[in-house]
Enzyme design. Sequence first.
Site, PDB file in Angstrom:
ATOM      1  N   GLU A  31      43.162  38.473  35.206  1.00 46.66           N
ATOM      2  CA  GLU A  31      42.580  37.179  34.837  1.00 46.66           C
ATOM      3  C   GLU A  31      43.236  36.688  33.553  1.00 46.66           C
ATOM      4  OE1 GLU A  31      38.151  35.128  34.124  1.00 46.66           O
ATOM      5  OE2 GLU A  31      38.328  37.245  34.686  1.00 46.66           O
ATOM      6  N   ASN A  76      35.848  34.321  36.042  1.00 49.53           N
ATOM      7  CA  ASN A  76      35.082  33.216  35.453  1.00 49.53           C
ATOM      8  C   ASN A  76      35.986  32.090  34.984  1.00 49.53           C
ATOM      9  OD1 ASN A  76      32.806  34.754  35.871  1.00 49.53           O
ATOM     10  ND2 ASN A  76      32.632  35.456  33.771  1.00 49.53           N
ATOM     11  N   ASN A 176      34.683  31.484  42.464  1.00 52.22           N
ATOM     12  CA  ASN A 176      34.320  32.777  41.876  1.00 52.22           C
ATOM     13  C   ASN A 176      32.867  32.768  41.417  1.00 52.22           C
ATOM     14  OD1 ASN A 176      35.042  35.436  40.374  1.00 52.22           O
ATOM     15  ND2 ASN A 176      34.140  34.160  38.773  1.00 52.22           N
ATOM     16  N   GLU A 177      32.081  33.743  41.875  1.00 52.45           N
ATOM     17  CA  GLU A 177      30.709  33.971  41.381  1.00 52.45           C
ATOM     18  C   GLU A 177      29.924  32.667  41.205  1.00 52.45           C
ATOM     19  OE1 GLU A 177      30.815  36.532  37.916  1.00 52.45           O
ATOM     20  OE2 GLU A 177      31.668  38.193  39.074  1.00 52.45           O
ATOM     21  N   GLU A 296      35.947  42.613  42.961  1.00 55.22           N
ATOM     22  CA  GLU A 296      35.741  43.041  41.565  1.00 55.22           C
ATOM     23  C   GLU A 296      34.881  44.305  41.597  1.00 55.22           C
ATOM     24  OE1 GLU A 296      34.517  40.355  38.434  1.00 55.22           O
ATOM     25  OE2 GLU A 296      35.539  38.654  39.380  1.00 55.22           O
ATOM     26  N   GLN A 353      39.890  45.275  35.734  1.00 55.26           N
ATOM     27  CA  GLN A 353      41.139  44.600  36.002  1.00 55.26           C
ATOM     28  C   GLN A 353      42.296  45.578  35.858  1.00 55.26           C
ATOM     29  OE1 GLN A 353      41.417  40.751  34.035  1.00 55.26           O
ATOM     30  NE2 GLN A 353      39.311  40.268  34.541  1.00 55.26           N
TER      31      GLN A 353
END
Length: 507
Positions: A31, A76, A176-177, A296, A353
């Site tokens: 990310e 995020n 994402n989320e 994730e 990550q």
Amino acid sequence: MTFNHHKAKMILDKSFKISEINPKIYGSFIEQLGRAVYGGIYEPTHATADEHGFRKDVIELVKELQVPIIRYPGGNMVSAYNWEDGVGPIELRPKRLDLAWSSLETNEVGTNEFATWAKKVNAEVMMAVNLGTRGIDAARNLVEYCNHPGGTYWSDLRKEHGFEDPHQIKVWCLGNEMDGPWQIGMKTAYEYGRLAAETAKAMKLVDPSIELVSCGSSGSGMATFPEWEAETLEHTYEYADYISLHQYYGNKENDTANYLASTLDMDNFIKTVIATCDYMKAKKRSKKTMYLSFDEWNVWFHSNDQDKKVEPWSTAPPLLEDIYTFEDALLVGSMLNTLLKHSDRVKMACMAQLVNVIAPIMTETGGGIWKQTIFYPYYYTSVYGRGTALHSIVDSPKYDSKDFTDVPYLDQSVVYNEEKDELVIFAVNRHLENPLVVDVDIRSFDGYQLVEHIVLENDDPKAINTIGNEQVKPRNSNQSYIENGTLVAALPKLSWNMIRLGRQQVD
């Protein structure tokens, strides 16, 4: 305890097949966050930097892990990201406030740079699109920019930017989320489902060969789980190929026995998502099976307090830099076991990550590089866990912990590689004090011999690796042997193990 409590049994057979393992189950994630990119993979002033500014020492370690696919650019961060900021001449790119992580994003690295780096480490890109502040238009344009051969505005712009050939990115995340209150542009299940479905339709019109990942809940602890999965799949089921799962664990209460049982929660999470997907399949009278992308997963808790002290709006601050312990490596090994045991439905997964940010690889900006404790189970499982996952019949002693009952001391996964004529057992002994002897019936693996038994162990569950001082690293064990068609596997207390068997070569 009698000696019997330290023994377990396992039966293996070639016919006990779970599934062929999709190599993408060993994926990872970068990310635009903290020092993952700047000071991690990209550092033009570093002594090892290549012609593109990428650290060659990082490239070598990532290649060692054999990571097949890497998710990018978030996370995020993607929910307020304008992809156009990260292409074209670097000197003209805007600096932006990254609202997700209160950082300054310089945009020196963007889509083309990341695609270039991914090729260097022999990985595909899993690209995420912004469904927080943006939607259909930005997503379809990005697919055109990345994948269309030429002759259109966006594909010709890519060529102008120096990339004649399309990147051919085949896996895309639809946001994402999106159920997370922390997410820029958080959506209700209905809002997300509608937007994701319409975005998916447009993206597949641009390139029908791509695969799409619909957003699942941000974690099994969300109040909306699993209703979110059911309602969003009402809209995305026919367009998406996967639904995402995210889960992190941490030993916040310093209870090792309870912490190492966390994979029972992970197992239940996967089963619940599978059940929800299959309910939607039945409801829609669909012939299509929805697969899972566990994109994730990791341990994440060590850096939480430190992150609160970081100066806002700084560039590449040290965020989410968990320094992992030996017990974290044990849990990561068990999480990989859990993914393999569900490889019939979990077809992709990303350790979150890869570099510096909750990562197996750590670097010093301007300095050296080292392997965290979690590097090793990831490395061995990725390299040797290729082939067919086998179901194993296990009889193991069990224990109860604060949050879990009937936790087997033995946690295992088994991979049969027919091409290499190889059988590989990945095993964790969760017992804090006692070794575990496992009698493995290898009835259909006649003529197989013990190739190696790799052990990761340490007397201190909190032992860590730092630059120049690796306290946790693998060693060879000579404690296991084969006798009368049985593998006798000796697993030290609190240990992760890889036991590799192969057919005897006849000269």
